[in-house]
Scaffold this active site. Sequence first.
Site, short mmCIF file in Angstrom:
data_model
loop_
_atom_site.label_atom_id
_atom_site.label_comp_id
_atom_site.label_asym_id
_atom_site.label_seq_id
_atom_site.Cartn_x
_atom_site.Cartn_y
_atom_site.Cartn_z
N SER A 142 0.90 -1.17 0.00
CA SER A 142 0.00 0.00 0.00
C SER A 142 0.92 1.20 0.00
CB SER A 142 -0.84 0.00 1.29
OG SER A 142 -1.43 1.28 1.49
N TYR A 179 -2.17 -0.80 10.64
CA TYR A 179 -2.14 -0.98 9.17
C TYR A 179 -0.80 -0.47 8.61
CZ TYR A 179 -3.82 -0.96 4.31
OH TYR A 179 -3.97 -1.19 2.97
N1 LIG Z 1 -8.49 -0.39 -1.16
C1 LIG Z 1 -7.42 0.39 -0.99
O1 LIG Z 1 -7.50 1.63 -0.93
C2 LIG Z 1 -6.07 -0.26 -0.91
C3 LIG Z 1 -4.93 0.52 -1.17
C4 LIG Z 1 -3.68 -0.06 -1.09
C5 LIG Z 1 -3.56 -1.39 -0.77
N2 LIG Z 1 -4.66 -2.14 -0.51
C6 LIG Z 1 -4.46 -3.55 -0.17
O2 LIG Z 1 -5.13 -4.35 -1.13
C7 LIG Z 1 -5.41 -5.64 -0.56
C8 LIG Z 1 -6.83 -6.02 -0.91
O3 LIG Z 1 -7.70 -5.11 -0.26
P1 LIG Z 1 -9.04 -4.56 -0.91
O4 LIG Z 1 -8.97 -3.09 -0.87
O5 LIG Z 1 -9.32 -5.24 -2.19
O6 LIG Z 1 -10.08 -4.98 0.25
P2 LIG Z 1 -11.32 -5.96 0.29
O7 LIG Z 1 -12.27 -5.65 -0.80
O8 LIG Z 1 -11.79 -5.93 1.70
O9 LIG Z 1 -10.67 -7.40 -0.03
C9 LIG Z 1 -9.86 -8.05 0.89
C10 LIG Z 1 -9.70 -9.51 0.45
O10 LIG Z 1 -8.82 -10.16 1.39
C11 LIG Z 1 -9.45 -11.34 1.87
N3 LIG Z 1 -8.99 -11.63 3.23
C12 LIG Z 1 -9.04 -10.83 4.32
N4 LIG Z 1 -8.53 -11.47 5.38
C13 LIG Z 1 -8.15 -12.70 4.94
C14 LIG Z 1 -7.58 -13.83 5.57
N5 LIG Z 1 -7.28 -13.84 6.89
N6 LIG Z 1 -7.31 -14.92 4.82
C15 LIG Z 1 -7.61 -14.94 3.50
N7 LIG Z 1 -8.16 -13.90 2.84
C16 LIG Z 1 -8.44 -12.80 3.57
C17 LIG Z 1 -10.94 -11.01 1.79
O11 LIG Z 1 -11.75 -12.18 1.70
P3 LIG Z 1 -12.47 -12.87 2.96
O12 LIG Z 1 -12.89 -11.75 3.89
O13 LIG Z 1 -13.58 -13.65 2.40
O14 LIG Z 1 -11.42 -13.74 3.58
C18 LIG Z 1 -11.02 -10.26 0.48
O15 LIG Z 1 -11.05 -11.16 -0.60
C19 LIG Z 1 -5.11 -5.50 0.94
O16 LIG Z 1 -3.86 -6.09 1.21
C20 LIG Z 1 -5.05 -3.99 1.15
O17 LIG Z 1 -4.25 -3.63 2.25
C21 LIG Z 1 -5.92 -1.61 -0.58
#
Ligand SMILES: NC(=O)c1ccc[n+]([C@@H]2O[C@H](COP(=O)([O-])OP(=O)(O)OC[C@H]3O[C@@H](n4cnc5c(N)ncnc54)[C@H](OP(=O)(O)O)[C@@H]3O)[C@@H](O)[C@H]2O)c1
Length: 242
Positions: free
Chosen positions: A145, A158
């Site tokens: 991130s 985080y």
């Molecule tokens: N959105 C942003 O602004 C942003 C920016 C930079 C980086 N990121 C990073 O991008 C990644 C994905 O996030 P997102 O924004 O797409 O959020 P999201 O829509 O909440 O997706 C998160 C995914 O991770 C899975 N997950 C969470 N805990 C888990 C666990 N213990 N074991 C296996 N799977 C797990 C969730 O599925 P289940 O809950 O079904 O397990 C879901 O598929 C994260 O690492 C986040 O830090 C996000």
Amino acid sequence: MPKTTQRLKSRTALITGASRGIGLAIARKFAQQGCNLIIAGRDDKSLRQVSRELLRLKIRVLAACCDVRDRHSVDALFRSIPREFPRIDILINNAGIAHPNLPIDKLPFPVWKDVFATNADGMFLVTQAALPLMKNGATIVNNLSIAATRVFPGSAAYNASKHAARGFTNTLREELRPRGIRVIGLEAGATDTEIWKTLWPQAPRRKMMSAETVAEAVLAAVLVPPNATMETIEILPSVGML
Ligand SMILES: NC(=O)c1ccc[n+]([C@@H]2O[C@H](COP(=O)([O-])OP(=O)(O)OC[C@H]3O[C@@H](n4cnc5c(N)ncnc54)[C@H](OP(=O)(O)O)[C@@H]3O)[C@@H](O)[C@H]2O)c1
């Protein structure tokens, strides 16, 4: 978007957290390129739904419930993979969570530990299990991130977990360089996904990037010619917020 190439056709990618958000957007992009997929997450129902969608693109899909925080769950995932796929060409360590915006003196220790268990331990456990299946020419993308290099007040666990994951990613890259395995750190800014429901429910979604935009950047980095590597993808909204 990159044109369909043959580079990913019949390759195998493992994507953690592929049930929604950025992980799902990457799964869709790779599937459009003919890449076979192993999709993992904790929610079986949404994984099965995603699997049905992806199978329409005539690729092979293994959907596996896996909690990346739990070594036994990760081991079970990796016991199921060789039955379907002999190797992993691309690993996307994407699973991650955020936490409610709280100053450090109010942040509960169990929340701190859960965020680290998911964002840092999970990346370590999945990578360690995947490496025996990865060969010269393979690629690992770790979803960090922009919080891996900058910090946001109220997001101590985080920020710290993503800084830890970046240190892990940078070490992994140097360890794998002699083996010809590329390691890419994805440092994206605000992206419109469900993660914001935990972090900041009223966040201005219209100022954020779409998950598809981030997935396009990942695909472009993976498709860089094999004798080159894009070590970091830093992609941010152009206006208004990081
Ligand atoms: N959105 C942003 O602004 C942003 C920016 C930079 C980086 N990121 C990073 O991008 C990644 C994905 O996030 P997102 O924004 O797409 O959020 P999201 O829509 O909440 O997706 C998160 C995914 O991770 C899975 N997950 C969470 N805990 C888990 C666990 N213990 N074991 C296996 N799977 C797990 C969730 O599925 P289940 O809950 O079904 O397990 C879901 O598929 C994260 O690492 C986040 O830090 C996000």
